[in-house]
Write a protein that holds these residues in place. Structure first.
Motif, PDB file in Angstrom:
ATOM      1  N   PRO A   1      11.645 -29.910  11.327  1.00  0.00           N
ATOM      2  CA  PRO A   1      11.548 -29.307  12.670  1.00  0.00           C
ATOM      3  C   PRO A   1      10.531 -28.157  12.641  1.00  0.00           C
ATOM      4  CG  PRO A   1      13.829 -29.295  11.864  1.00  0.00           C
ATOM      5  CD  PRO A   1      12.966 -29.756  10.740  1.00  0.00           C
ATOM      6  N   PRO A   2      10.046 -27.727  13.805  1.00  0.00           N
ATOM      7  CA  PRO A   2       9.049 -26.649  13.806  1.00  0.00           C
ATOM      8  C   PRO A   2       9.576 -25.403  13.081  1.00  0.00           C
ATOM      9  CG  PRO A   2       9.453 -27.487  16.032  1.00  0.00           C
ATOM     10  CD  PRO A   2      10.427 -28.160  15.142  1.00  0.00           C
ATOM     11  N   VAL A   3       8.783 -24.882  12.160  1.00  0.00           N
ATOM     12  CA  VAL A   3       9.114 -23.663  11.407  1.00  0.00           C
ATOM     13  C   VAL A   3       7.833 -22.850  11.339  1.00  0.00           C
ATOM     14  CG1 VAL A   3       9.823 -22.717   9.181  1.00  0.00           C
ATOM     15  CG2 VAL A   3      10.870 -24.816   9.997  1.00  0.00           C
ATOM     16  N   ARG A   4       7.897 -21.563  11.753  1.00  0.00           N
ATOM     17  CA  ARG A   4       6.676 -20.755  11.765  1.00  0.00           C
ATOM     18  C   ARG A   4       6.326 -20.258  10.362  1.00  0.00           C
ATOM     19  NH1 ARG A   4       8.045 -16.714  15.217  1.00  0.00           N
ATOM     20  NH2 ARG A   4       8.517 -15.407  13.437  1.00  0.00           N
TER      21      ARG A   4
ATOM     22  N   VAL B   1      12.510 -20.728  13.672  1.00  0.00           N
ATOM     23  CA  VAL B   1      13.172 -22.030  13.793  1.00  0.00           C
ATOM     24  C   VAL B   1      13.930 -22.039  15.117  1.00  0.00           C
ATOM     25  CG1 VAL B   1      14.870 -23.570  12.733  1.00  0.00           C
ATOM     26  CG2 VAL B   1      13.487 -22.066  11.296  1.00  0.00           C
TER      27      VAL B   1
ATOM     28  N   ARG C   1       7.355 -30.975   5.597  1.00  0.00           N
ATOM     29  CA  ARG C   1       6.450 -30.487   6.637  1.00  0.00           C
ATOM     30  C   ARG C   1       5.181 -31.343   6.659  1.00  0.00           C
ATOM     31  NH1 ARG C   1       4.062 -24.469   6.923  1.00  0.00           N
ATOM     32  NH2 ARG C   1       3.128 -25.197   4.996  1.00  0.00           N
TER      33      ARG C   1
ATOM     34  N   GLY D   1       5.708 -34.486   8.366  1.00  0.00           N
ATOM     35  CA  GLY D   1       6.040 -34.365   9.786  1.00  0.00           C
ATOM     36  C   GLY D   1       7.513 -34.576  10.090  1.00  0.00           C
TER      37      GLY D   1
END
Lengths: 293, 220
Positions: free
Chosen positions: B44-47, B61, B38, B41
């Protein structure tokens, strides 16, 4: 100058809610936020607020508020009578409340949670970026008590009256689409069939942490083989919103916004996010069916 | 040395994935790798990235199946990152269960401080309350069961043991852990006005020292 609202009657449970505190679950911080998020967003949009502006979430018995300046408010979510100084006012649409007048949000006629949005939003002090009251961990403002004063933010736009909006009716029956959960394999095939075929009902012991159900017990397939006859213990693992957790009594619990971030009971299934607004409005005794979908 | 992680992915709803590792060490190593990616970068986007006892939950996700397929190809260095600072927590070893724990350990009550403050711990995961960290690092022979009757009130700052974990209660709550000591000023444990709200966030290394500031004598 912005308005202040005096709580004349706080009702059974009235809390400040917004979109909650995403991104802190790893620190043990629940998401929190409005349980019927679409209702909160619609009420805010009708006032020109940001859709996630803080609102008041009432529980079954409404609340009574007195502003010290003219405000515009929307009461939506669970249907209920609305009055201003005793005169009937619109539910689900903007209402002007003059300074010193009394806005009464009555007991629900269906559903559970009404939302009171005010132009400008509720201006409580944010904690970790959110004004939401988290009843599990005590973050955010305390639930309102009689006499409490809450501040209102600065309205963004003048509000056009009247506005009609499509509010969904509270569910007469909860039909909940579920995906298999991470621990579905802890249960027998019979238990999975029971979950998706049996008639459950909403338990009166439900709250913002979880919707409890009454109905047939779901038996685990796995035991640890110890002679104590107790079920195997699951090491603590992360829990998602909508998780259907099965505690030792076997009755499924649907995790809602104030749910613990980690837990030790197996999750048999997960309720799809869009169905959770109806879960928030399901009164005790409402029939519940889980469907694989 | 790196290696392909031995992991299983389990579904957790439409937008989440529960990654299960064989043991606590595997989970720590995998969690560290997720955080590295993370920071670089390349994740993938992960909250939410929520470690558990031997799992890591990836929530928020967009495409969990696609992420699950890529995870099996990751090279994960074994062990957790251990290059960060070590948080020191001063403890007065005066808990009400000190004698019980000493008996379970087969040592004199005065010995508990030395044994408990000997290891370097690591926060495996949080839960139960904001800022409540589950610390691993206690040798297996010092693991103790929970109390048979939980207390209705455990004070903030209580230093406690249960199973493989040690913890410090960030605030007063009910609790069933064995209480062996007190962190005299527990306020740093949880402060949501601070950039790092939780002192004991997952991955943090922790040492306990006796409250007079002198590290307890290391266990022989």
């Amino acid at each position: 100058m912005t308005a202040k609202l005096t709580t004349v009657r706080c009702g059974a449970l009235t809390t400040v809610q917004d979109s909650g505190r995403p991104g802190h679950a790893h620190l043990g911080v629940p998401l929190s936020g409005a349980l019927d998020a679409p209702a909160m967003r619609l009420a805010n949009r009708l006032l020109g607020n940001d859709p996630g502006a803080a609102v008041l979430e009432t529980t079954l018995t409404g609340c009574v508020l007195r502003p010290d300046r003219d405000i515009t408010a929307v009461v939506g979510g669970a249907p209920c009578p609305v009055t201003v100084d005793g005169r009937p006012a619109a539910w689900g649409a903007p209402v002007r409340v003059p300074a010193g007048a009394v806005l009464e949000v009555g007991a629900v006629t269906a559903g559970v949670r009404s939302y009171v949005a005010v132009a400008g939003g509720i201006a409580a002090e944010p904690v970790l970026g959110s004004r939401a009251t988290d009843l599990l961990s005590g973050l955010g403002p305390e639930p309102l008590r009689d006499g409490d004063v809450v501040e209102v933010g600065t309205p963004a736009l003048p509000v056009a009256l009247p506005v009609a909006a499509p509010w969904p009716a509270p569910p007469a029956e909860l039909v909940l689409p579920v995906c298999p959960g991470p621990r579905a394999d802890w249960f027998s095939p019979a238990a999975l069939r029971t979950l998706t075929s049996a008639a459950y009902r909403v338990s009166p012991h439900s709250n913002r942490i979880g919707l409890r159900t009454e109905g047939p017990s779901l038996e685990r397939a796995r035991t640890d083989g110890l002679p104590d006859g107790l079920p195997d213990e699951l090491p603590s693992e992360g829990m998602v919103l909508g998780a259907v957790q099965v505690p030792p009594d076997g009755r499924p619990v649907i995790f809602l916004h104030d749910h613990p971030t980690t837990g030790g009971y197996p999750v048999i299934a997960v309720v799809a996010g869009p169905a959770l607004a109806a879960v928030a409005q399901a009164a005790a005794g409402t029939p519940v069916r889980f469907t694989l979908g | 040395m790196t290696g392909r992680p031995s992991l299983a992915t389990r579904p957790a709803g439409r937008y989440a994935l529960l990654v299960e590792l064989p043991d606590a060490e595997g989970a720590a190593a995998f969690h560290a790798e997720v955080l590295r990616r993370r920071a670089a970068g390349t994740l993938p986007p992960v909250r939410e990235i929520v470690p558990g006892a031997r799992t890591v939950l990836l929530d928020g996700v967009p495409d969990p199946q696609a992420l699950a397929r890529t995870l099996t190809g990751w090279d994960v260095p074994p062990g957790a990152a251990d290059d960060g600072d070590v948080v020191e927590i001063a403890v007065r070893y005066d808990g009400p269960d000190l004698a019980d724990v000493a008996a379970l350990w087969g040592v004199a009550p005065e010995e508990v401080a030395a044994r408990h403050s000997s290891p370097t711990y690591r926060v495996a995961f949080c839960g139960f309350a904001p800022g409540f960290g589950y610390l691993t690092g206690l040798p297996p022979r010092l693991h103790v069961p929970r109390r048979s009757t939980p207390r209705t009130r455990v004070p903030a700052g209580a230093v406690a043991l249960a199973g493989p974990y040690s913890a410090v209660y960030p605030r007063s709550t009910p609790g069933g852990w064995q209480l062996i000591g007190t962190m005299p000023d527990p306020r740093p444990l949880w402060d949501p006005t601070r950039e790092r709200a939780a002192l004991l966030a997952p991955g943090t290394r922790v040492r306990f020292v006796t409250a007079d500031g002198i590290p307890a004598e290391a266990e022989a």
